[in-house]
Design an enzyme around this catalytic site. Structure first.
Site: not given
Ligand SMILES: NC(=O)c1ccc[n+]([C@@H]2O[C@H](COP(=O)([O-])OP(=O)(O)OC[C@H]3O[C@@H](n4cnc5c(N)ncnc54)[C@H](OP(=O)(O)O)[C@@H]3O)[C@@H](O)[C@H]2O)c1
Length: 289
Positions: A12, A66-68, A107, A131, A157
């Protein structure tokens, strides 16, 4: 405006930097790794974050870092909280200190998926996994630290050109495997990062504190999404529906994901702002790119 973008090398963040630059803003990209033209910043380092934001003195921070790794968060929740909660808290504190606005990206995983209709911004959150819980903690810390100058943008998504996203993975698997198993009992909405970047830029240019849902229009299962991708590539590889349980057993995923996480973009509509195109149109635009 002068805008600091965290996670600027991510899926992103890359599209957002391009969109903000195209609109004539001064964009300062920040990333954890050292890259040419980037400010090197680990947002989980409180002192470094405060010092960097003080030095840059941005009008606003677009926080995409972020930690994704959703399964990784389940195995190592503290590391996920370090980035998603503490990192967001540090940025909120720095924005409070310098007078900047802060827009944090969150999210659909803050919801538990038990609702039968799209989740809007005023629905209660109840994350199922580490998460989602760490992202919810980040949301709260931003709102509580910077109530008058913060926006939370929840999306779902994501797919985009600058990352390992679902359309690329499915196209690659469909080209080499006799069939592709894909989960059919999770419903959500795919969102193209370019469309989300457009909405985030609009919000930064016309800020009003609060929580916003920003996802593609329509809804589908991962299986339907995969089928659309395979068809768009002119492939005839069968896409085989499997349950989330079968997926977890077969691929060793420890995460319980929401079965339904469609986001209603109510706040954008209430404000009369642009909403995002249907996911099928977004997929076409992505593949044409
Ligand atoms: N992807 C999705 O489907 C999805 C869905 C809903 C919401 N979101 C949210 O959307 C936002 C953007 O996601 P994305 O898919 O673009 O993520 P991404 O491609 O994984 O990018 C995240 C970026 O954050 C950086 N980062 C991680 N830890 C950091 C730290 N401690 N300090 C500074 N930077 C750090 C990463 O840098 P490194 O590469 O160096 O680790 C990476 O460049 C995130 O807030 C995510 O939670 C994503």
């Amino acid at each position: 405006m002068k805008l600091l973008v965290t996670g600027a090398a991510g899926m992103l963040g890359t599209d957002l930097c391009d969109e903000l630059t195209r609109r004539g803003h001064i964009v300062i990209p920040a990333g954890r790794e050292t890259r040419p033209g980037f400010v090197t910043l680990d947002i989980s380092d409180t002192a470094a974050t405060l010092a960097a934001v003080r030095e840059i003195a941005p009008d606003a921070i677009a926080h995409c870092a972020a930690w994704t790794d959703v399964d990784g968060a389940e195995r190592d929740p503290e590391s996920a909280y370090r980035v998603n909660a503490l990192g967001s808290w540090n940025l909120a504190h720095a924005a409070h200190d310098t007078g900047a606005w802060l827009l944090g990206v969150s999210t659909d995983f803050v919801f538990d998926g038990t609702k039968q209709t799209p989740y809007h911004e005023f629905d209660p959150v109840h994350p199922l996994g580490a998460y989602g819980a760490s992202k919810q903690a980040g949301e709260r810390l931003i709102r509580e630290t910077l109530p008058a100058r913060s926006m939370i943008v929840r999306t779902s998504w994501l797919f985009g050109k600058h990352g390992k996203s679902f359309p690329q993975t499915i196209a690659r698997l469909a080209a080499k495997l006799p069939e592709v198993p894909v989960v059919s009992d999770q419903i959500g909405t795919p969102t193209h990062t370019l469309d989300l970047a457009h909405v985030i830029a609009d919000l930064l240019e016309s800020p009003l504190p609060g929580t916003y849902h920003a996802s593609g229009a329509g809804q589908c299962s991962w299986h339907e999404f995969a089928q659309a991708i395979v068809e768009a590539h002119g492939l005839s590889t069968p896409v085989v529906p499997i349950t989330a349980r079968e997926y977890a057993d077969r691929f060793g995923s420890p995460t319980v994901r929401p079965a339904y996480s469609v986001l209603d973009n109510l706040a954008l509509r209430l404000r009369g702002m642009d909403t995002l195109p249907h996911w099928r149109d977004a997929l076409k635009a992505f593949l044409a790119r």
